[in-house]
Design an enzyme around this catalytic site. Structure first.
Site, PDB file in Angstrom:
ATOM      1  N   HIS A 171      36.089  39.664  38.206  1.00 33.16           N
ATOM      2  CA  HIS A 171      37.462  40.161  38.131  1.00 33.16           C
ATOM      3  C   HIS A 171      38.391  39.327  38.992  1.00 33.16           C
ATOM      4  CE1 HIS A 171      38.640  42.391  41.841  1.00 33.16           C
ATOM      5  NE2 HIS A 171      37.351  42.448  42.048  1.00 33.16           N
ATOM      6  N   CYS A 172      39.667  39.395  38.613  1.00 38.08           N
ATOM      7  CA  CYS A 172      40.722  38.686  39.336  1.00 38.08           C
ATOM      8  C   CYS A 172      41.981  39.532  39.271  1.00 38.08           C
ATOM      9  CB  CYS A 172      40.940  37.283  38.751  1.00 38.08           C
ATOM     10  SG  CYS A 172      41.527  37.273  37.052  1.00 38.08           S
ATOM     11  N   MET A 173      43.127  38.932  39.376  1.00 36.91           N
ATOM     12  CA  MET A 173      44.379  39.678  39.392  1.00 36.91           C
ATOM     13  C   MET A 173      44.870  40.013  37.980  1.00 36.91           C
ATOM     14  SD  MET A 173      46.127  40.803  41.818  1.00 36.91           S
ATOM     15  CE  MET A 173      47.691  41.090  42.551  1.00 36.91           C
ATOM     16  N   GLY A 233      43.435  38.238  34.822  1.00 33.15           N
ATOM     17  CA  GLY A 233      42.391  38.092  33.816  1.00 33.15           C
ATOM     18  C   GLY A 233      42.023  36.663  33.483  1.00 33.15           C
TER      19      GLY A 233
END
Length: 105
Positions: free
Chosen positions: A85-87, A89
């Site tokens: 996961h990230c901020m 996508g």
């Protein structure tokens, strides 16, 4: 956004699905954001921070070195419970593609 899965079946994991995986403790959640983003925006408890730029070298490490550096078990090639996961996508999708290129399922 959270991504998991093989190239032919990338899965955009919903918030509810992610919550269920976290509750079941059957997840290897890898946060591919930069450490400064964790300071500013926080971290999901239990996630392991491996910035996208370091992901390839991390996944190529020995199990022992990975554990020593990240205080977590290194995902196995055949594991199906790895979620990046990230901020927004973009980086998590790149992480999935990189892991697949290295042979991860």
């Amino acid at each position: 956004r959270w991504f998991s899965g093989a190239a032919d079946r990338n899965v955009d994991v919903s918030y509810e699905d992610l919550e269920a995986l976290i509750q079941s403790r059957d997840i290897q959640l890898i946060d591919v954001r930069e450490p400064s983003e964790l300071i500013e925006f926080g971290k999901i408890p239990g996630s392991v921070n491996i910035p996208l730029g370091q992901l390839q070298s991390a996944l190529e490490m020995s199990d022992r070195d990975f554990k020593a550096l990240f205080s977590a078990k290194k995902p196995k090639m055949e594991d199906e419970n790895v979620v990046f996961h990230c901020m927004i996508g973009g980086r998590s999708l790149k992480a999935v593609q990189l892991a697949e290129k290295l042979g991860y399922n």
